[in-house]
Design an enzyme around this catalytic site. Structure first.
Site, mmCIF file in Angstrom:
data_model
loop_
_atom_site.group_PDB
_atom_site.id
_atom_site.type_symbol
_atom_site.label_atom_id
_atom_site.label_comp_id
_atom_site.label_asym_id
_atom_site.label_seq_id
_atom_site.Cartn_x
_atom_site.Cartn_y
_atom_site.Cartn_z
ATOM 1 N N LYS A 94 1.059 -1.137 0.013
ATOM 2 C CA LYS A 94 0.019 -0.024 -0.047
ATOM 3 C C LYS A 94 0.868 0.917 0.034
ATOM 4 C CE LYS A 94 -3.189 2.612 2.794
ATOM 5 N NZ LYS A 94 -3.680 2.750 4.131
ATOM 6 N N GLY A 155 -7.722 9.236 10.564
ATOM 7 C CA GLY A 155 -8.031 9.715 11.993
ATOM 8 C C GLY A 155 -9.155 10.715 12.191
ATOM 9 N N ALA A 181 -9.639 5.300 5.122
ATOM 10 C CA ALA A 181 -9.191 6.603 6.126
ATOM 11 C C ALA A 181 -10.501 7.701 6.129
ATOM 12 C CB ALA A 181 -8.142 7.501 5.434
ATOM 13 N N GLY A 182 -10.703 7.686 7.561
ATOM 14 C CA GLY A 182 -12.006 8.566 7.814
ATOM 15 C C GLY A 182 -13.133 7.862 8.146
ATOM 16 N N ASN A 203 -9.474 1.331 10.689
ATOM 17 C CA ASN A 203 -8.508 1.087 11.751
ATOM 18 C C ASN A 203 -8.863 1.679 13.193
ATOM 19 O OD1 ASN A 203 -6.210 0.816 13.060
ATOM 20 N ND2 ASN A 203 -4.961 2.067 11.922
ATOM 21 N N THR A 204 -8.761 3.044 13.208
ATOM 22 C CA THR A 204 -8.887 3.672 14.615
ATOM 23 C C THR A 204 -10.321 3.521 15.073
ATOM 24 O OG1 THR A 204 -7.773 5.570 13.380
ATOM 25 C CG2 THR A 204 -8.556 6.010 15.516
#
Lengths: 257, 388
Positions: A94, A155, A181-182, A203-204
């Site tokens: 990635k 994040g 992301a996001g 993820n987060t």
């Protein structure tokens, strides 16, 4: 019906890619299992340790997607990718090239360059990018195996802030589009899948949940629901009621009179 | 004592001047215009609600009016830390390799007029100390020296960086400010992070406290971070030594300094430290001026809210109970296994005296256990050195 996610000839049943960056390593296994994830990303810089091997925490049969986090240009991305390969992380990579410490937005230009350089070295490049059509096309031409547009800054948990531009990529790009992301909530993951994204990465949102296991399951279910809805074809949602006197009522379909 | 009162604003021969940079001037003018007494509760509440806080919001968060809102600041800070860093808490050990100094800083234990035991580790000594620290499991080291170019030359520091690179994944330096080409050299030797404390941003006060030596030159120190980034360093850290002057104005200056550097060099990784003045050898009368734990926490939370993506290191100067509570709230990095004497990681008796008294002597294992007990994750490394 077989509904596989295919990346560079590799088939996956799961459309949920788990990010590992913010995880306690000892919790990764449970998260992977409950999310049903078959691909897990990990930052080479986190693998880079004298002690304990992060790879030991990755369940067998899961495909590793190392990222080039820490790279500030294409050349650095290549160096990190080569280190990842040496560390036994495989051919998937990635690409993350970031030159902004505040928003952590990817640099599309350097990312496209890195795509080409890495494809030439036999990698399977999956660029993390800002959703922009021309850049995505450049990455396709440079040998990308999938395009990973960001939904909103890393994040930020702001959901699909770039929705319309991701929609354009889904429509115009023939490679898998993986929304990255996001994504802060399962409902946002579901929305991305409903509009036709091929997979979602999170993820987060999971790493910081009260119960990692439950949140991993919630994401799995949301992604499946969104995918199923996309395949089913969403019903029409009309802005206004149908006009009672149609504008096209004057057409005579019956031939000459 | 030879006390040559040179002009603290005039560069000494050999000091590089960044003619094209106005960051130092901007920091000073913003700080001079800042009046911490002028902000109201409404300003503080607005700052706490701001999605992307401005320098005006930072000013409000550091003001007197913000003190009663510390709890709300701590909550917002915790939220931001979690969003940007997840559960991660980074660890490092500082290593003092020499305590020779050629400066006369009235508040510092290393002051060249202080009669302390001076020492400098040779390459073998450095290796021994680093090996001892690395054997605890630590993967990040911060190399420190007293500020003496004569006794701790750039080459000497470079040699230490090379040795460190063998034993650690991440090497930082906290040494005297130097020129761009010297930072570039140390970067080649394996260092990627540079910490320089401005001590106080108030030029007049700086002049009173730094009586002699190259450190007396205020603007050369002020531009150190910019030279470090130009030299290829990945990250720079900012701090004022809180308690030397009006800590609110100093903290504000450190904040806008970091902010302006990040705007000009968006790729640079930014971090803060928040050291408070500590009692020192031969000068036990010096105590932190007006900076209690409440005020220290206010500064730390203000930095976190203002620059949520920046790293924040909690000083070893603080007690364990304070340190443990601020990680995860606003701090993202904590030292462990600290000993500030020279050679004290391997010898029972250190060869040279400490710069200041530390308040937390816990080992890496103990600090990791404390972090884990709070549901956070100790991270030993999250970095890769990329050679040229």
């Amino acid at each position: 019906m077989q509904d596989k996610l295919v990346i560079a000839g590799h088939e996956f049943d799961s459309r949920f890619i788990l990010g590992s960056g913010k995880f306690d390593l000892t919790l990764i296994k449970a998260a992977v299992e409950h999310a049903g994830a078959q691909i897990i990303t990990l930052a080479l810089r986190r693998v880079n340790s004298f002690h304990g091997n992060i790879l030991e925490h990755i369940p067998e049969g899961v495909t590793l997607l190392p990222n080039t986090s820490g790279a500030r240009n294409a050349e650095e991305a290549v160096k990190i990718a080569l280190l990842a390969r040496e560390a036994g992380c495989g051919e998937f990579i990635k690409i993350e090239v970031i030159r902004d410490s505040k928003y952590l937005l990817p640099d599309n230009y350097e990312t496209a360059k890195a795509c080409e350089m890495l494809a030439n070295k036999g990698f399977i490049p999956m660029p993390y990018m800002y959703p922009e059509l021309y850049a995505a096309r450049d990455m396709v031409n440079a040998g990308a195996a999938a395009i990973m547009p960001l939904a909103s800054p890393i994040g930020s948990n702001r959901g699909l802030a770039t929705k319309e531009f991701i929609r354009i990529l889904i429509e115009e790009i023939d490679l898998p589009i993986i929304v990255d992301a996001g994504i802060g909530r399962p409902s946002q993951a579901c929305e991305a899948m409903e509009m036709g994204a091929d997979a979602v990465m999170a993820n987060t949102a999971i790493a910081t949940a009260g119960s990692i296991v439950q949140m991993a399951q919630a994401f799995k279910n949301a992604i499946n629901a969104g995918r199923t809805a996309y395949l089913a074809g969403l019903g029409r949602v009309l802005d206004k009621a149908d006009a009672s006197s149609p504008l096209t009522g004057f057409i005579n379909d019956g031939g000459t009179k | 004592m030879a006390n040559e009162k040179t002009d603290h604003m005039t560069y000494l021969p050999g000091m590089e001047i960044l003619e094209d940079s106005d960051i130092g001037d901007k920091v000073v003018s913003l700080m001079n215009a800042y009046d911490p007494a002028k902000y109201t509760e409404a300003d503080v509440l607005r700052a706490l609600e701001a999605q992307f806080p401005s320098t005006e919001d930072l000013a409000a968060l550091l003001s007197f009016a913000a003190e009663p809102h510390l709890e709300a600041m701590a909550r917002r800070a915790t939220e931001e830390t979690r969003k940007h860093f997840g559960n991660s808490v980074y660890l490092f050990t500082p290593l003092y390799i020499a305590n020779y100094c050629e400066n006369r800083c009235v508040y510092c234990g290393f002051n060249c007029d202080n009669r302390i035991r001076r020492a400098k580790l040779d390459a073998d000594g450095i290796r021994r100390e680093m090996k001892a620290i690395a054997s605890t499991g630590m993967e990040e080291v911060l190399i420190l020296t007293g500020e003496s170019r004569k006794m701790s030359s750039v080459e000497y520091i470079g040699q230490a960086c090379r040795i460190a690179h063998e034993y650690f994944k991440n090497v930082g330096i906290e040494v005297y400010p130097m020129n761009t080409d010297e930072y570039a050299y140390l970067h080649q030797c394996g260092a990627d992070y540079v910490t320089v404390f401005q001590e106080t941003y108030n030029s007049d006060r700086y002049e009173q406290l730094h009586l002699g030596g190259h450190k007396r030159i205020y603007p050369y120190r002020l531009n150190a971070q910019e030279r470090a980034i130009r030299g290829g360093m990945r990250g720079v850290a900012f701090a004022a030594l809180l308690g030397l002057d009006d800590f609110r104005k100093d903290a504000f200056a450190a904040g806008v300094h970091a902010y302006l550097i990040q705007r000009k060099y968006p790729h640079a990784e930014i971090s803060f430290s928040c050291p408070r003045l500590r009692p020192i050898v031969n000068n036990d009368k010096i105590k932190p001026v007006g900076v209690g734990e409440r005020q220290l926490l206010q500064v730390m939370c203000a930095f976190r809210i203002f620059m949520p993506f920046a790293g924040l290191t909690i000083s070893t100067r603080e007690r364990a109970g304070f340190r443990d509570n601020v990680v995860g709230m606003c701090a993202t990095k904590i030292s462990a296994g600290v000993s500030t004497g020279i050679g004290s990681h391997t010898d029972e008796e250190s060869l040279g005296d400490d710069q200041f008294e530390i308040s937390d002597e816990r080992s890496l294992e103990e600090v990791c256990a404390a972090i884990s007990a709070r549901g956070l994750q100790p991270v030993l490394n999250d970095y890769v050195y990329i050679p040229e």
